[in-house]
Design an enzyme around this catalytic site. Structure first.
Site, PDB file in Angstrom:
ATOM      1  N   HIS A  11     -23.349 -67.975  50.638  1.00  0.00           N
ATOM      2  CA  HIS A  11     -24.066 -66.734  50.327  1.00  0.00           C
ATOM      3  C   HIS A  11     -24.230 -65.960  51.632  1.00  0.00           C
ATOM      4  CE1 HIS A  11     -27.113 -63.870  49.052  1.00  0.00           C
ATOM      5  NE2 HIS A  11     -27.733 -64.161  50.192  1.00  0.00           N
ATOM      6  N   LYS A  19     -23.752 -73.172  50.261  1.00  0.00           N
ATOM      7  CA  LYS A  19     -24.149 -73.585  48.917  1.00  0.00           C
ATOM      8  C   LYS A  19     -23.823 -75.066  48.670  1.00  0.00           C
ATOM      9  CE  LYS A  19     -23.634 -68.890  46.980  1.00  0.00           C
ATOM     10  NZ  LYS A  19     -22.916 -68.070  45.974  1.00  0.00           N
ATOM     11  N   ASN A  54     -18.538 -70.736  45.205  1.00  0.00           N
ATOM     12  CA  ASN A  54     -17.838 -69.984  46.246  1.00  0.00           C
ATOM     13  C   ASN A  54     -18.394 -70.222  47.645  1.00  0.00           C
ATOM     14  OD1 ASN A  54     -20.179 -68.622  45.933  1.00  0.00           O
ATOM     15  ND2 ASN A  54     -19.283 -66.674  45.323  1.00  0.00           N
ATOM     16  N   GLU A  64     -34.458 -61.727  52.232  1.00  0.00           N
ATOM     17  CA  GLU A  64     -33.972 -63.101  52.080  1.00  0.00           C
ATOM     18  C   GLU A  64     -34.357 -63.986  53.265  1.00  0.00           C
ATOM     19  OE1 GLU A  64     -30.114 -61.659  49.416  1.00  0.00           O
ATOM     20  OE2 GLU A  64     -29.773 -62.605  51.364  1.00  0.00           O
ATOM     21  N   TYR A 119     -32.447 -64.741  43.545  1.00  0.00           N
ATOM     22  CA  TYR A 119     -31.428 -64.133  42.692  1.00  0.00           C
ATOM     23  C   TYR A 119     -32.016 -63.230  41.602  1.00  0.00           C
ATOM     24  CZ  TYR A 119     -27.601 -66.685  44.923  1.00  0.00           C
ATOM     25  OH  TYR A 119     -26.671 -67.153  45.827  1.00  0.00           O
TER      26      TYR A 119
HETATM   27  P1  IDP Z   1     -21.752 -62.331  46.373  1.00  0.00           P
HETATM   28  O1  IDP Z   1     -22.215 -63.774  46.552  1.00  0.00           O
HETATM   29  O2  IDP Z   1     -20.335 -62.137  46.828  1.00  0.00           O
HETATM   30  O3  IDP Z   1     -22.706 -61.329  46.973  1.00  0.00           O
HETATM   31  P2  IDP Z   1     -22.837 -61.566  43.787  1.00  0.00           P
HETATM   32  O4  IDP Z   1     -22.212 -60.578  42.855  1.00  0.00           O
HETATM   33  O5  IDP Z   1     -24.079 -61.157  44.507  1.00  0.00           O
HETATM   34  O6  IDP Z   1     -21.709 -62.063  44.794  1.00  0.00           O
HETATM   35  O7  IDP Z   1     -23.138 -62.860  42.896  1.00  0.00           O
HETATM   36  C1  IDP Z   1     -23.995 -63.893  43.378  1.00  0.00           C
HETATM   37  C2  IDP Z   1     -23.368 -65.227  43.067  1.00  0.00           C
HETATM   38  O8  IDP Z   1     -23.336 -65.420  41.648  1.00  0.00           O
HETATM   39  C3  IDP Z   1     -21.904 -65.360  43.487  1.00  0.00           C
HETATM   40  O9  IDP Z   1     -21.774 -65.701  44.846  1.00  0.00           O
HETATM   41  C4  IDP Z   1     -21.411 -66.468  42.556  1.00  0.00           C
HETATM   42  O10 IDP Z   1     -21.837 -67.747  43.006  1.00  0.00           O
HETATM   43  C5  IDP Z   1     -22.154 -66.133  41.278  1.00  0.00           C
HETATM   44  N1  IDP Z   1     -21.375 -65.254  40.400  1.00  0.00           N
HETATM   45  C6  IDP Z   1     -21.192 -63.917  40.485  1.00  0.00           C
HETATM   46  N2  IDP Z   1     -20.439 -63.430  39.496  1.00  0.00           N
HETATM   47  C7  IDP Z   1     -20.129 -64.498  38.723  1.00  0.00           C
HETATM   48  C8  IDP Z   1     -19.354 -64.657  37.508  1.00  0.00           C
HETATM   49  O11 IDP Z   1     -18.785 -63.704  36.941  1.00  0.00           O
HETATM   50  N3  IDP Z   1     -19.244 -65.932  37.026  1.00  0.00           N
HETATM   51  C9  IDP Z   1     -19.846 -67.004  37.608  1.00  0.00           C
HETATM   52  N4  IDP Z   1     -20.590 -66.897  38.728  1.00  0.00           N
HETATM   53  C10 IDP Z   1     -20.724 -65.659  39.283  1.00  0.00           C
HETATM   54 MG    MG Z   2     -24.715 -60.911  46.452  1.00  0.00          MG
END
Ligand code: IDP
Ligand code: MG
Length: 153
Positions: free
Chosen positions: A115, A9, A112, A126, A49
């Site tokens: 992905h 990212k 984070n 994807e 997304y």
């Molecule tokens: P993942 O990336 O671990 O699969 P997902 O739940 O699919 O997590 O969420 C996609 C992305 O959305 C996350 O990687 C993060 O960047 C963002 N995200 C998820 N939950 C939150 C939140 O509560 N606050 C802000 N960003 C979030």
């Molecule tokens: Mg995810």
């Protein structure tokens, strides 16, 4: 051979961590079968997304993922979807355990670093969003038998 879609990212590129993070996946024994640098157009981000549409963090997520260059990587290897998710660690950096990518480099909920596809279905969808068939190379690096033994039951 199983494949998964990984995205480094924008924070990974801005923090110049791309090389070190790719190394984690290679060290584990996963094979790079596709790789490119790009800036994700908004429409593509929204398609990727779509399952999160309507959630409170969705608008910020689209802004974040389109905010700068990313590296998209198709990784290949037995159980690579699960392996990659384990290497990444929990979604929020402050919860991810040390030793994982997010646990070692992340402290945020949204930023984070990586992905990774979460199922065979999302991996197929994807990968097709980011790569054409011609951009993916199917090969077995020398020594693969020592990483994925054929009788690994
Ligand atoms: P993942 O990336 O671990 O699969 P997902 O739940 O699919 O997590 O969420 C996609 C992305 O959305 C996350 O990687 C993060 O960047 C963002 N995200 C998820 N939950 C939150 C939140 O509560 N606050 C802000 N960003 C979030
Ligand atoms: Mg995810």
């Amino acid at each position: 051979m199983e494949r998964t879609l990984i995205i480094f990212k924008p924070d990974t590129l801005q923090r110049r961590l791309a090389g070190r993070i790719l190394q984690r996946f290679e060290d584990k024994g996963l094979t790079v079968s596709g790789l490119k640098l790009m800036q994700i157009p908004r429409e593509l981000a929204e398609e990727h997304y779509a399952p999160h549409k309507g959630k409170p963090f969705y608008p910020g997520l689209i802004d974040y993922i389109t905010s700068g260059p990313v590296v998209v990587v198709a990784l290949q290897g037995h159980r690579c979807i699960e392996i990659a998710r384990t290497l990444m660690g929990k979604t929020f950096g402050y919860e991810a355990v040390p030793g994982t990518i997010r646990g070692d480099f992340g402290a945020s909920r949204s930023f984070n670093l990586v992905h990774g596809s979460d199922s065979p279905e999302s991996a197929a969808t994807e990968i097709a969003l980011y790569f054409t068939d011609g951009e993916l190379v199917d090969y077995s690096p020398a020594g693969s038998e020592w990483v994925f033994p054929s009788d690994d039951t």
